[in-house]
Design a protein around this motif. Structure first.
Motif, PDB file in Angstrom:
ATOM      1  N   SER A  17       1.063  -1.267  -0.102  1.00 36.14           N
ATOM      2  CA  SER A  17      -0.158  -0.241   0.050  1.00 36.14           C
ATOM      3  C   SER A  17       1.305   1.586  -0.042  1.00 36.14           C
ATOM      4  N   ARG A  19      -0.116   5.610   0.287  1.00 36.54           N
ATOM      5  CA  ARG A  19      -0.911   6.885   0.577  1.00 36.54           C
ATOM      6  C   ARG A  19      -0.311   7.745  -0.764  1.00 36.54           C
ATOM      7  N   TYR A  60     -13.748   6.500 -10.498  1.00 35.60           N
ATOM      8  CA  TYR A  60     -13.060   5.459 -10.570  1.00 35.60           C
ATOM      9  C   TYR A  60     -12.803   4.992 -11.480  1.00 35.60           C
ATOM     10  N   VAL A  64      -9.089   0.886 -10.047  1.00 34.64           N
ATOM     11  CA  VAL A  64      -8.660   0.467  -8.963  1.00 34.64           C
ATOM     12  C   VAL A  64      -9.713   0.791  -8.240  1.00 34.64           C
ATOM     13  N   ARG A  67      -9.573  -0.991  -4.636  1.00 42.56           N
ATOM     14  CA  ARG A  67      -8.756  -0.756  -4.183  1.00 42.56           C
ATOM     15  C   ARG A  67      -8.103  -0.017  -3.868  1.00 42.56           C
ATOM     16  N   PHE A  68      -8.062   1.572  -4.557  1.00 40.84           N
ATOM     17  CA  PHE A  68      -7.971   2.554  -4.334  1.00 40.84           C
ATOM     18  C   PHE A  68      -9.142   3.318  -4.184  1.00 40.84           C
ATOM     19  N   LEU A  81      -4.729  10.054  -2.148  1.00 38.31           N
ATOM     20  CA  LEU A  81      -4.954   9.061  -3.031  1.00 38.31           C
ATOM     21  C   LEU A  81      -4.028   7.326  -1.863  1.00 38.31           C
ATOM     22  N   GLN A  82      -5.570   6.997  -1.302  1.00 38.17           N
ATOM     23  CA  GLN A  82      -4.800   5.679  -0.568  1.00 38.17           C
ATOM     24  C   GLN A  82      -5.133   4.800  -2.120  1.00 38.17           C
ATOM     25  N   MET A  83      -4.529   3.687  -1.127  1.00 31.16           N
ATOM     26  CA  MET A  83      -3.922   2.539  -2.609  1.00 31.16           C
ATOM     27  C   MET A  83      -3.187   1.082  -2.655  1.00 31.16           C
ATOM     28  N   LEU A  86      -1.665  -2.709  -4.186  1.00 33.77           N
ATOM     29  CA  LEU A  86      -1.050  -2.489  -5.773  1.00 33.77           C
ATOM     30  C   LEU A  86      -0.414  -3.673  -6.572  1.00 33.77           C
ATOM     31  N   ASP A  90       0.701  -0.756 -11.752  1.00 40.59           N
ATOM     32  CA  ASP A  90       0.401   0.538 -10.946  1.00 40.59           C
ATOM     33  C   ASP A  90       0.944   1.245 -11.573  1.00 40.59           C
ATOM     34  N   TYR A  94       2.045   9.452 -10.866  1.00 36.39           N
ATOM     35  CA  TYR A  94       1.172  10.009 -10.428  1.00 36.39           C
ATOM     36  C   TYR A  94       0.722  11.777 -10.614  1.00 36.39           C
TER      37      TYR A  94
END
Length: 126
Positions: A17, A19, A60, A64, A67-68, A81-83, A86, A90, A94
């Motif tokens: 992950s 952020r 979205y 994603v 997941r995001f 943006l919390q990802m 992954l 990806d 960004y």
């Protein structure tokens, strides 16, 4: 115009992950719809996610979803943006983007955003 500065990118293993944060300055943050786009090497910039001025509406891209998560803090003039979960695909730079709220043009097209950050690299290793 609003000035945007992204942070939080880095190298992470698949399944991990990150952020991302995007700090805005210069104009009233709540006047803007915010978006995240990404661009991988040799590819066009693509839409990832967007959020309306008060956070009620989010959008979205299919790849994603689940997941995001995009969120914003208008008091801090920041969008996040919390990802999670992954994947190597990806991997990209960004970009945070802003446009005046109330625009009738869709959020999926980068041409409809007038302010951009410098980008932050996200690399996901397999």
């Amino acid at each position: 115009q609003v000035q945007l500065v992204e942070s939080g990118g880095g190298l992470v293993q698949a399944g991990g992950s990150l952020r991302l944060s995007c700090a805005a300055s210069g104009r009233t943050f709540s006047s803007y719809t915010m978006g995240w786009f990404r661009q991988a090497p040799g590819k066009e910039r693509e839409f990832v996610t967007a959020i309306n001025w008060n956070g009620v509406s989010t959008y979205y891209t299919d790849s994603v979803k689940g997941r995001f998560t995009i969120s914003r803090d208008n008091a801090e003039s920041t969008v996040y943006l919390q990802m999670n979960s992954l994947k190597p695909e990806d991997t990209a730079v960004y970009f945070c983007a802003a446009r005046i709220r109330g625009s009738r043009y869709n959020v999926y097209d980068s041409r409809n955003f007038g302010s951009w950050g410098q980008g932050t690299q996200v690399t996901v290793s397999s």
